[in-house]
Motif scaffolding. Structure first.
Motif, PDB file in Angstrom:
ATOM      1  N   ALA A   1      -0.692   5.812   4.906  1.00 53.77           N
ATOM      2  CA  ALA A   1       0.094   6.108   3.703  1.00 53.77           C
ATOM      3  C   ALA A   1       0.257   7.608   3.490  1.00 53.77           C
TER       4      ALA A   1
ATOM      5  N   LYS B   1      -5.196   1.924   0.031  1.00 55.04           N
ATOM      6  CA  LYS B   1      -4.217   2.446   0.980  1.00 55.04           C
ATOM      7  C   LYS B   1      -4.901   2.779   2.303  1.00 55.04           C
TER       8      LYS B   1
ATOM      9  N   TRP C   1       0.829  -1.221   0.000  1.00 56.19           N
ATOM     10  CA  TRP C   1       0.000   0.000   0.000  1.00 56.19           C
ATOM     11  C   TRP C   1       0.856   1.261   0.000  1.00 56.19           C
TER      12      TRP C   1
END
Length: 473
Positions: free
Chosen positions: A300, A296, A166
């Motif tokens: 992130a 994600k 991710w």
């Protein structure tokens, strides 16, 4: 026009045709080459458009045949409602209902749609057992020694490597291991809050999170949660002055299955960073996606270290191993001190087994198989519910995870329905378990991570019949 805009434009045209019924469930979508000629674009642009549609479960590919409109999209049943934003609701604690449901879990005769775990037939038990033997041979002291409070270095390294899926930029020093995700959430909460503080959560929300937050002497604000897109930014803004922390399941929320869009995740992180409010992020289901890529987490987009990213293998690989973790950001040192105080260290044996399983690609291989099985199950459940439940039933459309949220006719009380279902050896989770207020009384959560067979199908049909019978009373 930029290629990124073009592929989204093409995807939107096809999506609108599906939504309007021009393209119906099972219809073949025009081929990639045909779409390329119509729009005069490159093959890669069309492929990107199709990937976008696949990620939303709008279309599905059949080997050597092309793309078809997915059965997951065109359902006759509507989406569940969004709860009203009401901070003054009186509490109606669900503990009695939770105890009643858990009392039936050990009954092997039951068809259990109530417990949120994956059926053992979907788990690589033989491979894990081999891993235990291997680790026992190689681990110093056969796993009887204390680990450092931060946790097993091999596991932390593999979790950090896995974060690449991710676009995570974690290393082993960013991770602290825990005994499952709830334990990670617990450490996170006691690290950033004090009794009397207020925490914002989604609504409906997993009852374990609800009970844990309350047990710590914290107040709760339940934010209305859309069944597809999750918490709304505007609702979050309203409560920012009142809260000390947020606790969200950002990817495939339990029980709704909602997934916060990437742009909203960025804005949530921006807002919370601006107000210096920690986000305790439960990303337990992030690896169980039905689209083409893993969504994600908010982590992130976290540059200030305010996101405490929590996860485990409890929903994907080995529930009983109790192997979890947290990347606590700027709160790491304080969290480790809390862990040292409460549990000293985590058991090394199962941490090493999971690390070994992740190390050599076996986890990735297992997840691909698990996702396919769960998506097939989702379609079975959706089709059966559509055929055998009342027509005004509303059903969630999760793009991952393995739970369904159903909203029934307002005349149905699922707590009463549960007592009737138990007599037929069927278990589910009544909606009132997922809130501190008197709401969701006509809702239920179903776990579709069960082995799909004739017994399960008949139990689901029977549940639909029981609902219809209750409506006639």
């Amino acid at each position: 026009m930029p290629r990124e805009i073009l592929y989204l434009k093409i995807a939107k045209i096809i999506e609108e045709q599906i939504a309007s019924g021009t393209l119906q469930t099972g219809d073949k979508v025009p081929s990639i080459r045909m779409v390329q000629k119509i729009h005069n674009v490159s093959i890669n642009t069309v492929k990107q458009a199709f990937l976008e549609l696949e990620s939303k479960s709008l279309i599905a590919s059949k080997p050597k045949s092309g793309y078809y409109v997915s059965q997951a999209f065109n359902t006759k049943l509507g989406l569940p409602s969004i709860n009203k934003f009401n901070l003054s609701d009186k509490e109606k604690t669900p503990e009695d209902l939770i105890s009643k449901v858990f009392n039936t879990l050990s009954n092997k005769d039951f068809t259990q749609f109530s417990l949120g775990v994956v059926d053992k037939s979907m788990l690589p038990i033989a491979k894990l057992n081999k891993g235990i033997i291997k680790v026992l041979r190689n681990l110093e002291d056969s796993g009887t020694a204390y680990e450092p409070a931060q946790g097993n270095i091999n596991l932390r390294r593999n979790i950090a490597k896995w974060s690449f899926t991710w676009d995570g930029h974690l290393n082993e020093d960013d991770i602290v291991t825990t005994s499952g995700t709830l334990n990670a959430l617990f450490y996170s909460l006691i690290t950033v809050t004090n009794p009397g503080d207020t925490v914002a959560i989604e609504s409906p929300v997993y009852f374990g999170i609800l009970q844990m937050i309350k047990s710590l002497g914290l107040h709760i604000i339940e934010l209305p949660t859309h069944p597809v897109t999750g918490v709304a930014i505007e609702d979050l803004k309203k409560v920012l002055p009142k809260i000390k922390a947020c606790c969200f399941v950002t990817n495939f929320n339990n029980p709704l299955g909602s997934c916060i869009p990437e742009e909203n995740k960025k804005e949530i992180v921006r807002l919370l960073t601006l107000h210096n409010i920690p986000l305790i992020e439960d990303d337990l289901y992030g690896d169980i996606f039905f689209g083409t890529s893993r969504p994600k987490p908010c982590k992130a987009f976290d540059e200030a270290g305010i996101v405490m990213w929590c996860g485990s293998v409890s929903k994907t690989l080995a529930p009983g191993y109790r192997v979890g973790w947290v990347a606590p950001g700027k709160f790491k040192d304080k969290l480790i001190r809390h862990k040292l105080l409460h549990t000293m260290s985590s058991p090394p044996l199962f941490q090493e087994v999971i690390a070994d399983f992740m190390e050599h690609g076996r986890y990735d291989h297992h997840l691909r198989s698990l996702r396919n099985t769960l998506y097939a199950n989702y379609l079975h459940f959706q089709r059966t519910i559509e055929n055998y439940f009342p027509e005004n039933t509303k059903i969630s459309k999760p793009q991952g995870g393995f739970v369904l949220w159903l909203e029934l006719d307002p005349r149905i009380d699922t707590a009463i329905l549960y007592d009737t279902a138990v007599q037929h050896k069927i278990g589910f989770a009544p909606g009132r378990m997922f809130t501190q207020h008197n709401q969701y009384n006509n809702c239920m959560r179903l776990n579709f991570a069960v082995k799909w067979d004739e017994k399960v199908e008949n139990s689901l049909k029977r549940l639909g019949t029981l609902i219809k019978q209750q409506l006639k009373k």
